[in-house]
Design a protein around this motif. Structure first.
Motif, PDB file in Angstrom:
ATOM      1  N   ILE A  95       0.838  -1.207   0.000  1.00 51.42           N
ATOM      2  CA  ILE A  95       0.000   0.000   0.000  1.00 51.42           C
ATOM      3  C   ILE A  95       0.868   1.251   0.000  1.00 51.42           C
ATOM      4  N   ARG A  96       1.944   1.261   0.816  1.00 47.79           N
ATOM      5  CA  ARG A  96       2.864   2.420   0.851  1.00 47.79           C
ATOM      6  C   ARG A  96       3.491   2.679  -0.511  1.00 47.79           C
ATOM      7  N   GLU A  97       3.777   1.612  -1.252  1.00 46.70           N
ATOM      8  CA  GLU A  97       4.391   1.760  -2.567  1.00 46.70           C
ATOM      9  C   GLU A  97       3.393   2.184  -3.634  1.00 46.70           C
ATOM     10  N   GLY A  98       2.136   2.362  -3.240  1.00 48.40           N
ATOM     11  CA  GLY A  98       1.121   2.868  -4.158  1.00 48.40           C
ATOM     12  C   GLY A  98       0.442   1.805  -4.998  1.00 48.40           C
ATOM     13  N   GLU A  99       0.658   0.542  -4.680  1.00 49.53           N
ATOM     14  CA  GLU A  99       0.019  -0.529  -5.432  1.00 49.53           C
ATOM     15  C   GLU A  99      -1.472  -0.559  -5.131  1.00 49.53           C
ATOM     16  N   SER A 100      -2.291  -0.712  -6.152  1.00 48.28           N
ATOM     17  CA  SER A 100      -3.728  -0.838  -5.909  1.00 48.28           C
ATOM     18  C   SER A 100      -4.032  -2.320  -5.675  1.00 48.28           C
ATOM     19  N   ILE A 101      -4.764  -2.581  -4.631  1.00 46.42           N
ATOM     20  CA  ILE A 101      -5.090  -3.954  -4.260  1.00 46.42           C
ATOM     21  C   ILE A 101      -6.332  -4.379  -5.033  1.00 46.42           C
ATOM     22  N   PRO A 102      -6.214  -5.435  -5.844  1.00 46.87           N
ATOM     23  CA  PRO A 102      -7.348  -5.844  -6.680  1.00 46.87           C
ATOM     24  C   PRO A 102      -8.488  -6.429  -5.852  1.00 46.87           C
ATOM     25  N   PRO A 103      -9.694  -6.410  -6.393  1.00 43.42           N
ATOM     26  CA  PRO A 103     -10.836  -6.995  -5.686  1.00 43.42           C
ATOM     27  C   PRO A 103     -10.710  -8.525  -5.647  1.00 43.42           C
ATOM     28  N   PRO A 104     -11.459  -9.158  -4.772  1.00 44.13           N
ATOM     29  CA  PRO A 104     -11.422 -10.625  -4.701  1.00 44.13           C
ATOM     30  C   PRO A 104     -11.809 -11.252  -6.032  1.00 44.13           C
ATOM     31  N   CYS A 105     -11.083 -12.287  -6.408  1.00 48.01           N
ATOM     32  CA  CYS A 105     -11.402 -12.997  -7.638  1.00 48.01           C
ATOM     33  C   CYS A 105     -11.151 -14.482  -7.431  1.00 48.01           C
TER      34      CYS A 105
END
Length: 127
Positions: free
Chosen positions: A61-71
């Motif tokens: 999260i700190r590195e700016g990565e967007s966390i994808p929705p559950p799949c």
């Protein structure tokens, strides 16, 4: 959160159907659940795994990565190994089979053993 998921997971047809509050919860809890079941973690070991998982997620999260929705994900049926390790496993299995066949031949009577060897040598399979 992991323990609550463990208690409630049977009520849903898949982990993706569980009512997650956030995408990060899904990825962390399912990873921890997988570790817990595959490594038979104790409560203390699970707490340590939780710390590592939280650190990993906070770094993402700190590195700016967007966390994808559950799949939905496919189950890993096997874990591939290196060719060297595969060859080592195959050689071990061959040795075991050879030992078992030698033991089986020893347990036969002399007449049965001779008849079997004659039959196999006629087919060209025994040298």
């Amino acid at each position: 959160m992991v323990m609550h998921y463990c208690a409630q997971r049977g009520l849903y047809h898949s982990p993706e159907a569980y009512p997650w509050q956030d995408n990060t919860h899904y990825w962390m809890v399912t990873s921890l659940y997988s570790q817990m079941t595959s490594h038979n973690l104790s409560e203390g070991e699970l707490r340590k795994a939780c710390e590592k998982e939280l650190e990993k997620m906070s770094r993402r999260i700190r590195e700016g990565e967007s966390i994808p929705p559950p799949c939905a994900q496919l189950e890993k049926i096997y874990v591939p190994v290196s060719p060297e390790r595969a060859k080592a496993h195959i050689s071990q299995l061959k040795m075991l089979l050879k030992r078992k066949s030698m033991y089986a031949l020893r347990s036969l009577s002399a007449a049965e053993s001779a008849a079997l060897q004659k039959e196999l040598s006629g087919k060209g399979t025994l040298h």
